[in-house]
Design a protein around this motif. Structure first.
Motif, short mmCIF file in Angstrom:
data_model
loop_
_atom_site.label_atom_id
_atom_site.label_comp_id
_atom_site.label_asym_id
_atom_site.label_seq_id
_atom_site.Cartn_x
_atom_site.Cartn_y
_atom_site.Cartn_z
N LEU A 225 0.82 -1.21 0.00
CA LEU A 225 0.00 0.00 0.00
C LEU A 225 0.86 1.27 0.00
O LEU A 225 0.61 2.20 -0.78
N PHE A 226 1.88 1.28 0.84
CA PHE A 226 2.73 2.48 0.91
C PHE A 226 3.53 2.64 -0.37
O PHE A 226 3.61 3.74 -0.95
N ASN A 227 4.16 1.57 -0.82
CA ASN A 227 5.01 1.66 -2.02
C ASN A 227 4.19 1.94 -3.28
O ASN A 227 4.66 2.64 -4.19
N TYR A 228 2.98 1.40 -3.34
CA TYR A 228 2.08 1.66 -4.47
C TYR A 228 1.80 3.16 -4.56
O TYR A 228 1.87 3.76 -5.64
N THR A 229 1.53 3.76 -3.41
CA THR A 229 1.28 5.21 -3.37
C THR A 229 2.54 5.99 -3.68
O THR A 229 2.52 6.95 -4.47
N ILE A 233 2.42 8.52 -6.77
CA ILE A 233 1.83 9.74 -6.21
C ILE A 233 1.79 10.89 -7.20
O ILE A 233 0.86 11.71 -7.19
N GLU A 234 2.78 10.98 -8.09
CA GLU A 234 2.81 12.06 -9.07
C GLU A 234 2.18 11.66 -10.40
O GLU A 234 2.15 12.46 -11.34
N MET A 235 1.64 10.44 -10.44
CA MET A 235 1.00 9.97 -11.68
C MET A 235 -0.52 9.93 -11.56
O MET A 235 -1.22 9.90 -12.57
N PHE A 236 -1.03 9.95 -10.32
CA PHE A 236 -2.48 9.87 -10.13
C PHE A 236 -3.17 11.10 -10.72
O PHE A 236 -2.72 12.23 -10.56
N ASN A 237 -4.28 10.85 -11.41
CA ASN A 237 -5.15 11.93 -11.88
C ASN A 237 -6.24 12.10 -10.82
O ASN A 237 -7.28 11.44 -10.86
N PHE A 238 -5.99 12.96 -9.84
CA PHE A 238 -6.88 13.06 -8.69
C PHE A 238 -8.29 13.53 -9.07
O PHE A 238 -9.25 13.23 -8.36
N SER A 239 -8.42 14.25 -10.17
CA SER A 239 -9.75 14.71 -10.58
C SER A 239 -10.65 13.54 -11.02
O SER A 239 -11.87 13.66 -11.02
N GLY A 257 -3.70 4.65 1.79
CA GLY A 257 -2.35 4.74 1.24
C GLY A 257 -1.87 6.18 1.15
O GLY A 257 -0.73 6.50 1.52
N ILE A 258 -2.75 7.08 0.68
CA ILE A 258 -2.39 8.50 0.57
C ILE A 258 -2.15 9.08 1.96
O ILE A 258 -1.20 9.85 2.18
N PHE A 259 -3.00 8.72 2.91
CA PHE A 259 -2.85 9.20 4.28
C PHE A 259 -1.51 8.77 4.86
O PHE A 259 -0.76 9.58 5.42
N LYS A 272 4.50 19.95 -2.78
CA LYS A 272 4.57 19.06 -3.94
C LYS A 272 3.38 18.10 -3.96
O LYS A 272 2.95 17.64 -5.03
N TYR A 273 2.84 17.82 -2.77
CA TYR A 273 1.75 16.85 -2.67
C TYR A 273 0.42 17.50 -2.27
O TYR A 273 -0.44 16.87 -1.67
N LYS A 274 0.26 18.76 -2.65
CA LYS A 274 -0.96 19.49 -2.30
C LYS A 274 -2.20 18.85 -2.93
O LYS A 274 -3.26 18.75 -2.30
N LEU A 275 -2.09 18.42 -4.18
CA LEU A 275 -3.24 17.79 -4.85
C LEU A 275 -3.66 16.52 -4.11
O LEU A 275 -4.86 16.24 -3.97
#
Length: 448
Positions: A225-229, A233-239, A257-259, A272-275
């Motif tokens: 879970l942690f390594n997946y995130t 983390i910079e590839m996720f399309n959060f929208s 995982g994000i938490f 850097k991780y505001k989104l």
């Protein structure tokens, strides 16, 4: 939040039967609602043990059992059933031929088990509540050996990756033979966690995460879970990360995982991780526990922590009083790693042994502060000598110190704080030495 119900019985053999009867009654009630697990330890004499158990965020906490009596005593604790299937484990040392020998034991709690009973004797707990046919220790051992090999290999080149992957596939195929259904679930989790360390972007990892319904609570899954995130983390399309495009199960587990990623010391408050933070705040996970999560992902005020640490007092083996400032002043290093531990915390001991084997920066000193109680001073002194701890001190039990450990959240061990000679807080919650990136993270703060 975790709620524990603590019941202690002092009894003889007849009393043990009464305890078993009580547990059986509790079990009947638990079977009806299936919302809790009873874990009990029968002590033949004085002793301490702590099990590693996953909380709802897939983070370890220690469920401790302490018997200060020389009498036959059973201690019972009830924990919420958060997961369908989970591993609990504990580490320790047993005396063999006059020498301490390290051991680790893993116990599988599936949906059919609502009561786990252990006997504690000679500093070791033995499962007695049922006959567990699952050979979890063996499964862990064979995959852990491969995991250690990967960690020791450093940055992998293509030939190393192919060789390790081939070894993983052979291990996976052979370990599935004659495995029970629940063992196969655990083996698949170990397999994915190792695959991820060889090929982080492998599609099978995405498929595993996106199709998982009820993850097994265990260290391999926490690692996945942690390594997946971390890897994405910079590839996720959060929208587009919502239940319209993905299952609720995936969104729920990804929010954990994000938490866990954002609460990591080096990531807290990073613009850097505001989104990712904005997305997390909109999740069910955050709305259900917003105060706790906000506190965890918000950077701690290093000045306040520094002021609190400076007020901590402790003693050496000769009862001489010390503070952090005095210890640092007596040394000539540029950097100091403060290790908070106890003699009865087996993961603490194992981490100390791990760090002893590392090639640490030469301008770093380690300060060991034991959180053992004053009455256990003899045990602390003996364990410090056994582990060859030169800068070992014992926490002083007074009201001021007790208030400070609550304020700086020193209730969970082991805990590592990195400072420099000028007492600047470089990292207030280092990952543990047994985690793969410990040395890398440590060296990122230290200038030779």
């Amino acid at each position: 939040m975790l709620f524990l119900i603590f019941i202690s019985f002092s009894c003889n053999k007849k009393g043990n039967k009464e305890v078993e009867g009580l547990l059986s009654n509790n079990l009947k009630a638990t079977n009806e609602i299936n919302d809790s697990i009873i874990i009990s330890v029968n002590f033949k004499s004085e002793g301490k043990i702590a099990f590693n158990i996953k909380d709802k965020y897939h983070q370890y906490y220690f469920l401790g059992f302490i018997n200060n009596s020389q009498k036959d005593t059973t201690i019972v604790k009830k924990i919420p059933r958060i997961f369908k299937n989970q591993l609990i484990d504990y580490f320790g040392f047993e005396n063999k031929n006059g020498k301490p020998e390290f051991f680790e034991n893993y116990f599988l709690i599936d949906s059919t088990k609502n009561e786990i009973l252990f006997n504690y004797s000679n500093e070791k707990a033995t499962l007695i509540s049922h006959k567990d046919k699952n050979d979890i220790n063996s499964i862990h051992s064979i995959y852990n050996k491969l995991d250690v090999k990967i960690k020791n290999s450093g940055k992998l080149n293509e030939d190393q990756k192919k060789k390790l992957y081939s070894e993983l596939e052979m291990l996976y195929t052979s370990s599935l033979e004659k495995a029970s259904k629940i063992e196969k679930e655990l083996i698949k989790t170990y397999y994915i966690s190792i695959l991820q360390k060889i090929y982080p972007q492998d599609k099978r990892i995405d498929d595993f995460m996106k199709n998982i319904k009820s993850p097994m609570a265990c260290n391999p899954f926490s690692s996945i879970l942690f390594n997946y995130t971390d890897d994405r983390i910079e590839m996720f399309n959060f929208s587009k990360l919502n239940e319209t495009n993905y299952t609720k199960e995936y969104i729920d587990i990804l929010s954990i995982g994000i938490f866990n990623f954002l609460r990591f010391e080096g990531n807290k408050g990073n613009e850097k991780y505001k989104l990712a933070k904005d997305w997390l705040i909109k999740t069910d996970l955050y709305s259900n526990d917003s105060i706790y999560i906000k506190n965890e992902i918000t950077p701690k005020d290093s000045l306040i922590l520094k002021q609190k640490l400076e007020k901590l007092t402790f003693i050496d083996v000769k009862d001489n009083p010390y503070g952090i400032r005095q210890v640092v002043k007596n040394k000539t290093s540029k950097y100091y790693l403060i290790d908070f531990w106890t003699t009865w915390c087996s993961p603490c001991i194992q981490n100390i042994k791990s760090i002893h084997k590392m090639d640490l920066p030469k301008n770093l000193s380690i300060i060991y502060i034991s959180m053992d109680k004053g009455k256990d001073k003899g045990k602390w002194s003996a364990k410090s000598e056994e582990l060859n701890l030169n800068n070992s001190f014992l926490f002083v039990e007074n009201e001021s110190n007790k208030n400070i450990i609550n304020e700086i959240e020193l209730n969970q061990l082991p805990r590592y704080i990195l400072i420099d000679k000028d007492f600047n807080m470089l990292n207030t919650n280092m990952i543990t030495p047994q985690e793969g990136d410990f040395l890398k993270e440590l060296k990122s703060y230290i200038k030779e």
